[in-house]
Design an enzyme around this catalytic site. Structure first.
Site: not given
Lengths: 466, 466
Positions: A324, A352, A422
């Protein structure tokens, strides 16, 4: 009198049905909170495997681990779906600084996914700070050529839904290099997509679009604290030199897999309902929130259905999508194969958005189907699930969209999400067991309701009744 | 026609009003999220002062600090309200272990607030494990005399609202010694009130009731992991010896203060609306969630009102209560003084459930006032505030209850609260800035609405109109 009897009978039936749904949801939530597996799976995925960037050894380990765990659940089928994925490797030489008044200011930096490396000894140049692409255009080649473009538009703090704030900023990261190249920039640094002030750089995908390789420039993210420091320093010395070095590399595509498990439907085996998350993650942390949480919750949906004694009428598939983060190859591949096999996908749900306390769902569907969802609102009230809105669903399931089916995305509380997204602190300790388990139960409940009541406007493909 | 005109005029008026409220709430939330002070105050309270147990030097520092900060806000009045508070000191000699197969198993322990010390060399005795007071009664003096009673009823994981799970367990901690003394127990250890499995003991208040000093026995909490280990060990060896040592001490009451600030109302200066939290905390952590968060949010309510250009009609007071944790003396004192001065308190709001994402409020009020609150629901929707239920409010404001006024408690997401509650990890890093600020804005919005629309059924005491 007869009419009254019918009405009473209908009321009674409706009531029994409502009670049954209430009881089923109670069972699902209790199972998840007292006997859930999601947290244990996440512990392994995060702490024993770790970050799972597409094409990495860890991603392959995660494929094998989740397949083996699904096989223990007694599903009707478990299989791997091959998919070619990009392989980008960060390397080990990330560093940056700028010099003011002969003082070296160290900068926390990380390469953006997909970026090229700097020259071996790093890149040093003047910096031009901008807030958006319009500013870039106004400045033009004269002021940009030979410089590093510094994108410094912060996420908007007064937006309540943090994904809106992300949406308002992420083009700097994704398309920043593409735009800067047009004006002769030699590199790009971008303020991390983070609502918090801290020292962690946040990576994420970037793209060069159609620009030929020879013109690519290195791209990196710096922490929010460093972005502020650099911006401040530029006010005093617009000629300061910024240095950064990274030795990341893009390799040829490699073979990887979506991991799929299925409980075959008793009535409509050829109508599929998908629940999923993505198995790949960025490499700085261990990908616990993005999207280890969605993976283990989706796995637990099928286990919770079985453990709650629910035999679904439709075929329920858990799909753990690969890639993804930097390609969406898994999501595209799954939809392509479904189309080739003429599989009717009536419903798909993705988690998600982190393993935080679930607040509800957003839906991509017709008004009629959305009305159906709203009729279930009161069933979710005891679990403090109140958010049911039209809107996006999930990146991986997006390619499954048809005019008549229903896509949904779990919507957890989003306030802490971009603190970790991230970055190196997207780790297991940032996930709360109960919050994760509440999410799994909430997803299972929605799947149960869609399975029980179906969706509007779908032809019944090959129904088999006993 | 005239009637229609009136109806249209009324509709227009209602619409204009609704729009104005929407705009005011938008201003309040934006102010809090982009220009809030709550997080900065909490940083000081937590990291520069620390845990603030009643009667401690830190509690006194917190009084002086918050008074000084309120004085900077340009309120109409700021003052200290003297109140005598209990002074209990933990001491520095906490340790525990039990022995199985000649192996010493170290146990993470902490004295419960209000407990006496063990003998100087500690207390060693057999252990009898129970789940509740009924079991204690069934066992009787024969099986309990001379032993340490180990209360090990866990918080119920399948309750969605964790405060319900706390309510179902906390009598073990508060009244455990009182009950065990009846059967000749020599000490009490209790499983920490924590929904998570970890190594942190959680303190909290306990009471000996009317039992004379000479009969008091030492009481302590052990971590959830250790509770499980001990329970397991007892299954193999019911004769094992448990040792613990603590040198805590109860001193005479000392003078402390509630800290109060006021914006005097323009129309009803003698009708008071209170917003508050408690300034004292337990001593193991720095009390960031319990209740530093409520303190700084309440302070920011008055600042946000001023910064948003709101001149309240009623007198709005921030009250930082002293001694909620082990005596509630501040809450009682404030209500007593209010009664003596014949002050009409029409509304009070407390934040004492952690600085997590706000979900709504619970209310202690009449049906008519609750209907009024429900009419504001849509105003809160953009901020994902959806929980409006009848129920408790807050311990400190409880003594202000009359038959006609409205009490309310902020209800943040509760899933993580008991991971930190009364333990060493109730620290600043566990509080998210945005979540804290959203709470402050949500509280300010409710105060604004109650000030604007008043409450039902309160005589207008001394209204002054210009």
């Amino acid at each position: 009198m007869k009419q009254l009897t019918i009405i009473l009978a209908l009321l009674l039936f409706a009531n029994v049905n409502a009670q049954t749904d209430q009881e089923v949801l109670k069972t699902i939530y209790t199972q998840s909170l007292t006997n859930g597996k999601s947290y244990q799976w996440l512990d392994y995925l995060s702490n024993s495997i770790g970050g799972r960037l597409s094409g990495s050894e860890n991603a392959e380990k995660a494929v094998q681990y989740t397949k083996a765990e699904l096989e223990k659940l007694g599903l009707d089928k478990v299989w791997l779906q091959p998919v070619m994925v990009p392989k980008w490797v960060r390397g080990d030489k990330e560093e940056a600084h700028f010099v003011t008044n002969s003082v070296i200011n160290k900068v926390n930096i990380c390469a953006l996914g997909g970026s090229i490396a700097t020259p071996q000894n790093g890149l040093t140049a003047n910096v031009i700070e901008v807030k958006n692409f319009e500013e870039l255009e106004t400045l033009g080649v004269d002021k940009i050529k030979g410089k590093i473009v510094f994108y410094n538009r912060p996420m908007q703090a007064d937006l309540i839904q943090t994904f809106m704030a992300y949406g308002g900023c992420v083009n700097q990261r994704y398309a920043g290099a593409m735009e800067a190249i047009k004006y002769g920039a030699v590199g790009v640094i971008v303020r991390s997509m983070n609502l918090r002030q801290d020292d962690l750089p946040h990576t994420g995908s970037m793209s060069y679009g159609d620009i030929p390789n020879s013109k690519h420039i290195p791209s990196a993210a710096i922490s929010t604290n460093d972005a502020d420091k650099l911006s401040e320093a530029l006010k005093n010395d617009s000629d300061l030199q910024f240095y950064f070095k990274q030795n990341c590399e893009q390799f040829d595509d490699v073979l990887s897999y979506n991991v799929i498990g299925e409980i075959t439907g008793t009535e409509f085996p050829n109508q599929f309902m998908v629940v999923g998350g993505h198995l790949d993650s960025w490499d700085l942390g261990d990908g616990s929130h993005d999207d280890g949480a969605g993976v283990v919750q989706s796995m637990d949906v099928l286990r919770l259905l079985k453990n709650s004694g629910i035999r679904p009428k439709h075929s329920i598939r858990v799909v753990l999508f690969m890639n993804e983060e930097n390609g969406l190859r898994g999501g595209k591949k799954y939809a392509e194969d479904a189309k080739l096999k003429n599989e009717t996908h009536v419903f798909a749900l993705e988690s998600d958005a982190g393993g935080f306390t679930p607040r509800g769902f957003s839906f991509d569907c017709s008004d009629a189907n959305f009305e159906k969802v709203l009729s279930w609102k009161s069933l979710f009230e005891p679990y403090l699930i109140h958010y049911f809105e039209k809107g996006g669903s999930g990146a991986d399931i997006g390619p499954l969209k048809t005019t008549s089916n229903v896509l949904a995305g779990l919507r957890p509380d989003s306030q802490r999400y971009f603190d970790h997204h991230h970055a190196a602190n997207d780790t297991f300790d940032a996930v709360n067991k109960r919050e994760l388990e509440l999410g799994a139960a909430t997803m299972t409940s929605l799947i149960y309701l869609f399975d029980t009541y179906g969706i509007d406007n779908i032809p019944e493909v090959n129904p088999i009744k006993d």
